[in-house]
Design a protein around this motif. Structure first.
Motif, PDB file in Angstrom:
ATOM      1  N   ALA A  20       0.815  -1.208   0.000  1.00  0.00           N
ATOM      2  CA  ALA A  20       0.000   0.000   0.000  1.00  0.00           C
ATOM      3  C   ALA A  20       0.853   1.265   0.000  1.00  0.00           C
ATOM      4  N   VAL A  21       1.935   1.266   0.743  1.00  0.00           N
ATOM      5  CA  VAL A  21       2.767   2.472   0.879  1.00  0.00           C
ATOM      6  C   VAL A  21       3.695   2.675  -0.306  1.00  0.00           C
ATOM      7  N   PHE A  22       4.287   1.589  -0.822  1.00  0.00           N
ATOM      8  CA  PHE A  22       5.357   1.730  -1.806  1.00  0.00           C
ATOM      9  C   PHE A  22       4.992   1.295  -3.228  1.00  0.00           C
ATOM     10  N   SER A  23       3.835   0.706  -3.441  1.00  0.00           N
ATOM     11  CA  SER A  23       3.454   0.193  -4.763  1.00  0.00           C
ATOM     12  C   SER A  23       4.656  -0.482  -5.435  1.00  0.00           C
ATOM     13  N   PRO A  24       5.220  -1.498  -4.792  1.00  0.00           N
ATOM     14  CA  PRO A  24       6.469  -2.082  -5.283  1.00  0.00           C
ATOM     15  C   PRO A  24       6.301  -2.876  -6.573  1.00  0.00           C
ATOM     16  N   ASP A  25       7.390  -2.913  -7.339  1.00  0.00           N
ATOM     17  CA  ASP A  25       7.450  -3.773  -8.514  1.00  0.00           C
ATOM     18  C   ASP A  25       7.818  -5.189  -8.101  1.00  0.00           C
ATOM     19  N   PHE A  26       8.463  -5.306  -6.953  1.00  0.00           N
ATOM     20  CA  PHE A  26       8.825  -6.608  -6.402  1.00  0.00           C
ATOM     21  C   PHE A  26       8.740  -6.510  -4.891  1.00  0.00           C
ATOM     22  N   LEU A  27       8.179  -7.548  -4.261  1.00  0.00           N
ATOM     23  CA  LEU A  27       8.084  -7.598  -2.805  1.00  0.00           C
ATOM     24  C   LEU A  27       8.109  -9.042  -2.349  1.00  0.00           C
ATOM     25  N   VAL A  52      12.740  -8.774   4.341  1.00  0.00           N
ATOM     26  CA  VAL A  52      11.940  -8.137   3.307  1.00  0.00           C
ATOM     27  C   VAL A  52      12.857  -7.717   2.170  1.00  0.00           C
ATOM     28  N   GLU A  53      12.466  -8.065   0.962  1.00  0.00           N
ATOM     29  CA  GLU A  53      13.143  -7.571  -0.231  1.00  0.00           C
ATOM     30  C   GLU A  53      12.091  -6.804  -1.012  1.00  0.00           C
ATOM     31  N   ILE A  54      12.417  -5.548  -1.331  1.00  0.00           N
ATOM     32  CA  ILE A  54      11.424  -4.688  -1.972  1.00  0.00           C
ATOM     33  C   ILE A  54      12.086  -3.791  -3.012  1.00  0.00           C
ATOM     34  N   ALA A  55      11.433  -3.675  -4.159  1.00  0.00           N
ATOM     35  CA  ALA A  55      11.875  -2.777  -5.230  1.00  0.00           C
ATOM     36  C   ALA A  55      10.747  -1.793  -5.493  1.00  0.00           C
ATOM     37  N   SER A  56      11.063  -0.508  -5.401  1.00  0.00           N
ATOM     38  CA  SER A  56      10.040   0.511  -5.599  1.00  0.00           C
ATOM     39  C   SER A  56      10.655   1.768  -6.199  1.00  0.00           C
ATOM     40  N   ALA A  57       9.893   2.402  -7.061  1.00  0.00           N
ATOM     41  CA  ALA A  57      10.329   3.677  -7.633  1.00  0.00           C
ATOM     42  C   ALA A  57      10.446   4.748  -6.549  1.00  0.00           C
ATOM     43  N   MET A  58       9.779   4.547  -5.428  1.00  0.00           N
ATOM     44  CA  MET A  58       9.835   5.522  -4.332  1.00  0.00           C
ATOM     45  C   MET A  58      11.222   5.619  -3.703  1.00  0.00           C
ATOM     46  N   PHE A  59      12.087   4.658  -3.999  1.00  0.00           N
ATOM     47  CA  PHE A  59      13.436   4.688  -3.442  1.00  0.00           C
ATOM     48  C   PHE A  59      14.432   5.403  -4.362  1.00  0.00           C
ATOM     49  N   THR A  60      13.970   5.826  -5.523  1.00  0.00           N
ATOM     50  CA  THR A  60      14.849   6.517  -6.471  1.00  0.00           C
ATOM     51  C   THR A  60      15.405   7.781  -5.827  1.00  0.00           C
ATOM     52  N   GLY A  61      16.733   7.933  -5.914  1.00  0.00           N
ATOM     53  CA  GLY A  61      17.394   9.104  -5.349  1.00  0.00           C
ATOM     54  C   GLY A  61      17.627   9.036  -3.860  1.00  0.00           C
ATOM     55  N   LYS A  62      17.210   7.951  -3.231  1.00  0.00           N
ATOM     56  CA  LYS A  62      17.400   7.784  -1.791  1.00  0.00           C
ATOM     57  C   LYS A  62      18.629   6.904  -1.531  1.00  0.00           C
ATOM     58  N   SER A  63      19.325   7.189  -0.449  1.00  0.00           N
ATOM     59  CA  SER A  63      20.419   6.312  -0.043  1.00  0.00           C
ATOM     60  C   SER A  63      19.825   5.010   0.489  1.00  0.00           C
ATOM     61  N   ARG A  64      20.638   3.992   0.618  1.00  0.00           N
ATOM     62  CA  ARG A  64      20.183   2.712   1.168  1.00  0.00           C
ATOM     63  C   ARG A  64      19.587   2.926   2.553  1.00  0.00           C
ATOM     64  N   VAL A  65      20.264   3.728   3.363  1.00  0.00           N
ATOM     65  CA  VAL A  65      19.796   3.990   4.731  1.00  0.00           C
ATOM     66  C   VAL A  65      18.458   4.714   4.720  1.00  0.00           C
ATOM     67  N   ASP A  66      18.313   5.707   3.849  1.00  0.00           N
ATOM     68  CA  ASP A  66      17.042   6.435   3.777  1.00  0.00           C
ATOM     69  C   ASP A  66      15.906   5.536   3.315  1.00  0.00           C
ATOM     70  N   THR A  90      16.593  -3.217  -0.110  1.00  0.00           N
ATOM     71  CA  THR A  90      15.763  -2.281  -0.861  1.00  0.00           C
ATOM     72  C   THR A  90      16.492  -1.920  -2.156  1.00  0.00           C
ATOM     73  N   ARG A  91      15.695  -1.665  -3.192  1.00  0.00           N
ATOM     74  CA  ARG A  91      16.284  -1.224  -4.460  1.00  0.00           C
ATOM     75  C   ARG A  91      15.236  -0.451  -5.245  1.00  0.00           C
ATOM     76  N   THR A  92      15.700   0.295  -6.217  1.00  0.00           N
ATOM     77  CA  THR A  92      14.768   1.024  -7.071  1.00  0.00           C
ATOM     78  C   THR A  92      14.217   0.080  -8.122  1.00  0.00           C
ATOM     79  N   SER A  93      13.116   0.482  -8.719  1.00  0.00           N
ATOM     80  CA  SER A  93      12.463  -0.351  -9.721  1.00  0.00           C
ATOM     81  C   SER A  93      13.264  -0.365 -11.010  1.00  0.00           C
TER      82      SER A  93
END
Length: 93
Positions: A20-27, A52-66, A90-93
């Motif tokens: 719901a929060v991240f609309s992930p491409d992979f979870l 948890v392994e998650i790929a989301s466009a919401m992580f684009t431009g964020k550091s791993r820690v963020d 975590t990773r970007t889509s």
């Protein structure tokens, strides 16, 4: 076809919240509680340690820690109700 691990109640809640929060491409949500039996924070009932392994466009431009901080914040209620440890990738889509 790979057999999917049966999700526990907490795993289902984690999956639903992150979806719901991240609309992930992979979870992927895996209960690793059995690996921590007898350790501090572990419960005989399980559902305390997850990966948890998650790929989301919401992580684009964020550091791993963020990105990981965002996931932890999204799961705040689970931590308050017995989730002890969350290992994640975590990773970007």
């Amino acid at each position: 076809m790979e057999k999917r691990q049966e999700l526990t109640s907490r795993a289902k809640r984690i999956e639903a919240r992150l979806a719901a929060v991240f609309s992930p491409d992979f979870l992927s949500v895996v209960d690793e509680s059995h690996l921590h039996a007898g350790h501090m924070g572990a419960s005989d009932a399980g559902e305390t340690h997850f990966f948890v392994e998650i790929a989301s466009a919401m992580f684009t431009g964020k550091s791993r820690v963020d990105a990981q901080r965002l996931v932890n914040e999204a799961l705040d209620e689970e931590f308050k109700s017995g989730l002890h440890a969350l290992r994640m990738k975590t990773r970007t889509s």
